[in-house]
Design a protein around this motif. Structure first.
Motif, PDB file in Angstrom:
ATOM      1  N   SER A  52       0.834  -1.212   0.000  1.00  0.00           N
ATOM      2  CA  SER A  52       0.000   0.000   0.000  1.00  0.00           C
ATOM      3  C   SER A  52       0.867   1.259   0.000  1.00  0.00           C
ATOM      4  CB  SER A  52      -0.930  -0.001   1.213  1.00  0.00           C
ATOM      5  OG  SER A  52      -0.189   0.058   2.432  1.00  0.00           O
ATOM      6  N   ALA A  53       1.994   1.208   0.717  1.00  0.00           N
ATOM      7  CA  ALA A  53       2.895   2.363   0.741  1.00  0.00           C
ATOM      8  C   ALA A  53       3.484   2.623  -0.640  1.00  0.00           C
ATOM      9  CB  ALA A  53       4.001   2.140   1.765  1.00  0.00           C
ATOM     10  N   VAL A  54       3.859   1.559  -1.338  1.00  0.00           N
ATOM     11  CA  VAL A  54       4.389   1.720  -2.694  1.00  0.00           C
ATOM     12  C   VAL A  54       3.310   2.295  -3.608  1.00  0.00           C
ATOM     13  CG1 VAL A  54       5.291   0.486  -4.707  1.00  0.00           C
ATOM     14  CG2 VAL A  54       6.117  -0.093  -2.424  1.00  0.00           C
ATOM     15  N   GLY A  55       2.049   1.834  -3.429  1.00  0.00           N
ATOM     16  CA  GLY A  55       0.953   2.382  -4.219  1.00  0.00           C
ATOM     17  C   GLY A  55       0.749   3.861  -3.955  1.00  0.00           C
ATOM     18  N   ALA A  56       0.885   4.267  -2.690  1.00  0.00           N
ATOM     19  CA  ALA A  56       0.743   5.679  -2.346  1.00  0.00           C
ATOM     20  C   ALA A  56       1.853   6.504  -2.988  1.00  0.00           C
ATOM     21  CB  ALA A  56       0.755   5.850  -0.825  1.00  0.00           C
ATOM     22  N   VAL A  57       3.074   5.965  -2.994  1.00  0.00           N
ATOM     23  CA  VAL A  57       4.187   6.663  -3.642  1.00  0.00           C
ATOM     24  C   VAL A  57       3.921   6.799  -5.135  1.00  0.00           C
ATOM     25  CG1 VAL A  57       6.636   6.523  -4.228  1.00  0.00           C
ATOM     26  CG2 VAL A  57       5.869   5.960  -1.918  1.00  0.00           C
ATOM     27  N   ALA A  58       3.398   5.728  -5.747  1.00  0.00           N
ATOM     28  CA  ALA A  58       3.089   5.788  -7.176  1.00  0.00           C
ATOM     29  C   ALA A  58       2.035   6.854  -7.475  1.00  0.00           C
ATOM     30  CB  ALA A  58       2.608   4.421  -7.655  1.00  0.00           C
ATOM     31  N   LEU A  59       1.016   6.957  -6.634  1.00  0.00           N
ATOM     32  CA  LEU A  59      -0.017   7.987  -6.820  1.00  0.00           C
ATOM     33  C   LEU A  59       0.570   9.384  -6.658  1.00  0.00           C
ATOM     34  CD1 LEU A  59      -3.109   6.456  -4.980  1.00  0.00           C
ATOM     35  CD2 LEU A  59      -2.916   6.979  -7.426  1.00  0.00           C
TER      36      LEU A  59
END
Length: 357
Positions: A52-59
């Protein structure tokens, strides 16, 4: 360990490369949809929170670059944001399922290995005038532990030993190994001849095994100045002299594996080999000689026997095991058992000599 560390950093490296490409290309070419690779790769090694943290960084990268290129309100950017969010949620679910399966496999393997440890009790480090060294390496194939077995006992007839390998893997193989070891521990004390021990093992297995199952094994007995071996389809041992010469003790007659005695009723003839003061002999299972490297080459046991010239037998066997794992380039695909016997006396090599080899 390095590959795992690289896998954990892969999502960030991919997103960084996508960001650089997007900045260099400008608004004409849009690479932002490739940011979905970040959370997708994160699910391979990380947990739910990390994914989820990686997804937040991608966003965050997507919104920043969209603002940089003046595309915040563009329909294609909105589609990219939805894609990143959707892939992130799917990756979080995949990470959770992966972790649950890993925990399940670890639990099953712990139970199987506990059963195997109870079965394979530690061998004595000294038996008569022998020093005994043991190395056992479990395969890293989920819960499919192997059926390698070994035993060393001191009996009224002398020191006797058994090493073998059960066909197949898993708890079924461990159960078969238990039958073999139980029969050997009784027969080793009761029977005067090694061939009679082999017959007892054959009878015991006939009651339990299916027609297509078998166990390869070598039964041995140590005498004054020599050793007697009876082979049942098992790899021959390696004899190491005090001067460092190594010889594979190929049997003049190889018997059928245990459990296949109905195919040939003839009695296997024992093999007598010299085994005097200062000699060493190495018994191995198939997992040693069949270990392959990246090129598909089998482990050259005879060529690496120089490790066995170290003064301390256990240190020598540990060095050989380390070389075996290095040859395989990682975890072994099959269990590997090695049993080294050293007849106490003058040993012709020093640590310096062994290092030179």
């Amino acid at each position: 360990m390095r590959s795992l560390r690289a896998l954990r950093w892969l999502p960030f490296a991919v997103m960084f490369c996508v960001a650089v490409l997007d900045v260099l290309a400008g608004p004409a070419l849009i690479f932002l949809p490739l940011l979905t690779l970040g959370p997708a790769f994160a699910s391979l090694s990380g947990g739910v929170r990390r994914t989820s943290a990686v997804g937040a960084v991608a966003l965050a990268i997507c919104l920043f670059l969209a603002s940089y290129n003046d595309l915040v309100l563009h329909w294609q950017n909105n589609l990219t944001v939805v894609s990143i969010a959707g892939v992130t949620l799917a990756s979080m679910l995949a990470a959770r399922l992966r972790l649950e399966r890993e925990r399940e496999l670890a639990s099953v393997r712990q139970v199987a290995e506990a059963a195997q440890r109870v079965l394979l009790r530690p061998v004595p480090r000294r038996a008569g005038d022998l020093q005994v060294a043991l190395s056992y390496t479990s395969a890293a194939a989920e819960a499919q532990i192997g059926g390698d077995l070994y035993e060393v006992v001191t009996t009224p007839h002398g020191v006797r030993l058994l090493i073998g390998d059960v066909q197949g893997k898993g708890l079924a193989a461990v159960e078969t190994a238990a039958w073999v070891l139980g029969a050997f521990r009784e027969a080793a004390y009761d029977e005067a001849e090694l061939t009679d021990i082999g017959e007892r093992l054959e009878v015991s297995l006939t009651r339990h095994l299916d027609d297509e199952q078998f166990v390869t094994a070598t039964v041995a007995e140590v005498h004054a100045g020599e050793m007697t071996l009876v082979h049942f389809g098992h790899p021959p041992p390696l004899l190491i002299r005090p001067d460092g010469t190594c010889t594979t003790m190929e049997p003049p007659e190889q018997g059928l594996p245990l459990g296949l005695g109905a195919l040939d009723a003839s009695t296997v003839k024992p093999q007598r080999i010299p085994f005097g003061e200062g000699d060493r002999i190495l018994f191995v299972t198939d997992g040693v000689i069949e270990a392959r490297n990246a090129a598909g080459e089998f482990y050259p046991l005879t060529d690496r026997a120089g490790f066995l010239t170290l003064p301390d037998p256990q240190a020598a066997l540990d060095a050989l095991r380390a070389d075996l794992v290095e040859h395989a380039g990682g975890p072994l695909l099959d269990d590997a058992a090695m049993l080294l016997l050293h007849r106490r006396g003058s040993w012709g090599f020093t640590s310096a000599n062994a290092a030179e080899r």
